[in-house]
Scaffold this motif. Structure first.
Motif, PDB file in Angstrom:
ATOM      1  N   HIS A   1       0.846  -1.195   0.000  1.00  0.00           N
ATOM      2  CA  HIS A   1       0.000   0.000   0.000  1.00  0.00           C
ATOM      3  C   HIS A   1       0.878   1.241   0.000  1.00  0.00           C
ATOM      4  O   HIS A   1       1.946   1.261   0.638  1.00  0.00           O
ATOM      5  N   HIS A   2       0.375   2.274  -0.684  1.00  0.00           N
ATOM      6  CA  HIS A   2       0.996   3.597  -0.548  1.00  0.00           C
ATOM      7  C   HIS A   2      -0.087   4.547  -0.082  1.00  0.00           C
ATOM      8  O   HIS A   2      -0.387   5.543  -0.750  1.00  0.00           O
TER       9      HIS A   2
ATOM     10  N   GLY B   1      -0.226   2.643  -7.700  1.00  0.00           N
ATOM     11  CA  GLY B   1       0.919   2.362  -6.838  1.00  0.00           C
ATOM     12  C   GLY B   1       1.489   0.988  -7.104  1.00  0.00           C
ATOM     13  O   GLY B   1       1.683   0.578  -8.246  1.00  0.00           O
TER      14      GLY B   1
ATOM     15  N   THR C   1      -4.452  -2.286  -3.372  1.00  0.00           N
ATOM     16  CA  THR C   1      -5.922  -2.216  -3.389  1.00  0.00           C
ATOM     17  C   THR C   1      -6.481  -2.998  -4.582  1.00  0.00           C
ATOM     18  O   THR C   1      -7.539  -3.634  -4.488  1.00  0.00           O
TER      19      THR C   1
ATOM     20  N   ILE D   1       1.582   6.406 -13.413  1.00  0.00           N
ATOM     21  CA  ILE D   1       2.572   7.032 -14.296  1.00  0.00           C
ATOM     22  C   ILE D   1       3.985   6.635 -13.902  1.00  0.00           C
ATOM     23  O   ILE D   1       4.946   7.177 -14.428  1.00  0.00           O
ATOM     24  N   SER D   2       4.106   5.694 -12.981  1.00  0.00           N
ATOM     25  CA  SER D   2       5.429   5.172 -12.654  1.00  0.00           C
ATOM     26  C   SER D   2       5.613   3.833 -13.360  1.00  0.00           C
ATOM     27  O   SER D   2       4.942   2.853 -13.042  1.00  0.00           O
TER      28      SER D   2
ATOM     29  N   GLN E   1       6.571   1.116 -10.939  1.00  0.00           N
ATOM     30  CA  GLN E   1       5.465   0.540 -10.154  1.00  0.00           C
ATOM     31  C   GLN E   1       4.623  -0.409 -10.994  1.00  0.00           C
ATOM     32  O   GLN E   1       4.244  -1.491 -10.526  1.00  0.00           O
TER      33      GLN E   1
ATOM     34  N   GLU F   1      -5.797   8.049  -2.563  1.00  0.00           N
ATOM     35  CA  GLU F   1      -4.713   9.013  -2.301  1.00  0.00           C
ATOM     36  C   GLU F   1      -3.894   9.322  -3.545  1.00  0.00           C
ATOM     37  O   GLU F   1      -2.658   9.239  -3.526  1.00  0.00           O
TER      38      GLU F   1
ATOM     39  N   VAL G   1      -3.264  15.736  -9.601  1.00  0.00           N
ATOM     40  CA  VAL G   1      -3.875  16.066 -10.901  1.00  0.00           C
ATOM     41  C   VAL G   1      -4.949  17.145 -10.779  1.00  0.00           C
ATOM     42  O   VAL G   1      -5.451  17.427  -9.691  1.00  0.00           O
TER      43      VAL G   1
HETATM   44  C1  LIG Z   1       0.281   7.961  -2.831  1.00  0.00           C
HETATM   45  S1  LIG Z   1       0.424   6.839  -4.179  1.00  0.00           S
HETATM   46  C2  LIG Z   1      -1.056   5.884  -3.990  1.00  0.00           C
HETATM   47  C3  LIG Z   1      -0.952   4.516  -4.607  1.00  0.00           C
HETATM   48  C4  LIG Z   1      -2.153   3.579  -4.450  1.00  0.00           C
HETATM   49  N1  LIG Z   1      -3.398   4.212  -4.826  1.00  0.00           N
HETATM   50  C5  LIG Z   1      -2.268   3.016  -3.064  1.00  0.00           C
HETATM   51  O1  LIG Z   1      -3.258   3.286  -2.385  1.00  0.00           O
HETATM   52  O2  LIG Z   1      -1.378   2.280  -2.667  1.00  0.00           O
HETATM   53  C6  LIG Z   1       0.092   7.903  -5.570  1.00  0.00           C
HETATM   54  C7  LIG Z   1       0.062   7.200  -6.917  1.00  0.00           C
HETATM   55  O3  LIG Z   1      -0.487   8.079  -7.902  1.00  0.00           O
HETATM   56  C8  LIG Z   1       0.179   7.852  -9.120  1.00  0.00           C
HETATM   57  N2  LIG Z   1      -0.062   8.997 -10.005  1.00  0.00           N
HETATM   58  C9  LIG Z   1       0.187  10.306  -9.794  1.00  0.00           C
HETATM   59  N3  LIG Z   1      -0.211  11.035 -10.850  1.00  0.00           N
HETATM   60  C10 LIG Z   1      -0.732  10.168 -11.760  1.00  0.00           C
HETATM   61  C11 LIG Z   1      -1.320  10.312 -13.053  1.00  0.00           C
HETATM   62  N4  LIG Z   1      -1.453  11.502 -13.640  1.00  0.00           N
HETATM   63  N5  LIG Z   1      -1.742   9.190 -13.683  1.00  0.00           N
HETATM   64  C12 LIG Z   1      -1.609   7.955 -13.109  1.00  0.00           C
HETATM   65  N6  LIG Z   1      -1.059   7.775 -11.886  1.00  0.00           N
HETATM   66  C13 LIG Z   1      -0.634   8.869 -11.217  1.00  0.00           C
HETATM   67  C14 LIG Z   1       1.619   7.630  -8.710  1.00  0.00           C
HETATM   68  O4  LIG Z   1       2.356   7.015  -9.753  1.00  0.00           O
HETATM   69  C15 LIG Z   1       1.404   6.729  -7.477  1.00  0.00           C
HETATM   70  O5  LIG Z   1       1.278   5.401  -7.908  1.00  0.00           O
END
Ligand SMILES: C[S@@+](CC[C@H](N)C(=O)[O-])C[C@H]1O[C@@H](n2cnc3c(N)ncnc32)[C@H](O)[C@@H]1O
Length: 289
Positions: free
Chosen positions: A44-45, A102, A106, A123-124, A127, A168, A173
């Motif tokens: 989880h993140h 992430g 989930t 976008i990683s 990941q 989260e 965005v």
């Molecule tokens: C705080 S982490 C949360 C990860 C996951 N939802 C969880 O609960 O473990 C934020 C995530 O948002 C993704 N992210 C940020 N901007 C994004 C975008 N424009 N499109 C897709 N993913 C994005 C990041 O790559 C990262 O995986």
């Protein structure tokens, strides 16, 4: 890994490149996520909710940190479970999307619960690769897929998703762009669930602690009102709104006792305590076509 767009089309702005770089480099801040994920393989993140078992702070000192890790992980999994509870009736033939997935924690929980097809979008590239490896190891790769894609423009067909969530991720965005894309992807009557930290409009301008969190994570925490305006503009009608702030404060208090504490605990506790920051869950239905 499925790539619907070439890399240049996924990361369109300098800001998106910097967010991707942050997650690709598996930052030190994420060490806590790695250690907690090793408890049962669900990475989880996000943060946790619910009443902690405070007995982990007592008992033999040599096992205390390990027990603390398990308890923090349990609370983070409880957070994801609550999110999934709000998706409504999902069957094995439905399709779900995890926006900003992430390392997939989930998404795997959703597939286990509903048996449905899951598409995670991040976008990683790092990941997405890691989560796809995990899907293979779990024997779930036929149904659970992670994509190196931008959730603002996923490339998926319109009207195919029964449910979408963001756990989260919305602070990275523009909400109007995001909800336009989600509204396009959702079937009529489909459900969107969002768990996010937001600033409290009642306080006016953002507080020092909220600004500190933004700077630390390179994100842009939105005011609470922005969520509802952007949803209304995109045919997403809230069906429930839950303030999870009181449920997350005990998790943060527990984290202050962990060797894995990163220093963000103080600003989170300060901002939640003063009311300038709120941990919100919003479930909304897509109306119209
Ligand atoms: C705080 S982490 C949360 C990860 C996951 N939802 C969880 O609960 O473990 C934020 C995530 O948002 C993704 N992210 C940020 N901007 C994004 C975008 N424009 N499109 C897709 N993913 C994005 C990041 O790559 C990262 O995986």
């Amino acid at each position: 890994m499925t790539a619907l767009h070439p890399e240049t089309d996924v990361l369109r702005t300098e800001y998106q490149k910097s967010v991707a770089a942050y997650w690709n480099n598996n930052p030190n801040d994420a060490r806590v996520n790695t250690v907690l994920g090793e408890v049962d393989g669900l990475y989880h993140h996000h943060y946790g909710i619910g009443a902690p078992d405070l007995s982990v702070l007592e008992g033999p000192e040599d096992t205390r940190q390990e027990r603390l890790v398990k308890e923090l992980h349990r609370l983070e999994t409880a957070q994801a479970d609550l999110l999934l509870d709000h998706l409504g009736d999902i069957g094995p033939d439905d399709r779900l999307m995890d926006g900003g997935s992430g390392r997939g924690g989930t998404s795997f929980m959703a597939n286990q619960r509903f048996g449905c097809r899951m598409d995670g979008v991040t976008i990683s590239e790092y990941q997405a690769g890691l989560a796809n490896d995990q899907a293979r190891d779990r024997g779930a790769a036929d149904k659970v897929r992670f994509h190196f894609e931008n959730m603002l423009d996923t490339g998926f067909e319109s009207g195919v998703m029964r449910g979408i969530w963001t756990n989260e991720t919305t602070m990275y965005v523009d909400l109007y762009e995001l909800f336009a894309e989600f509204s396009r992807l959702l079937k009529p009557g489909g459900r969107y669930v969002c768990i996010t930290g937001c600033s409290n409009d009642v306080f006016g301008a953002r507080s020092a602690s909220v600004s500190w969190i933004d700077a630390r994570y390179g994100c842009n925490i939105h005011p609470r009102s922005e969520y509802f305006k952007a949803m209304a503009a995109n045919n997403l009608v809230p069906v429930s709104v839950t303030d999870l702030t009181p449920d997350t404060i005990p998790y943060w208090e527990l984290r202050t006792h962990s060797e894995l504490a990163t220093g963000v605990e103080e600003p989170f506790l300060t901002s939640y305590g003063e009311g300038s920051f709120q941990y919100l869950m919003i479930a909304a239905d897509k109306v119209g076509r």
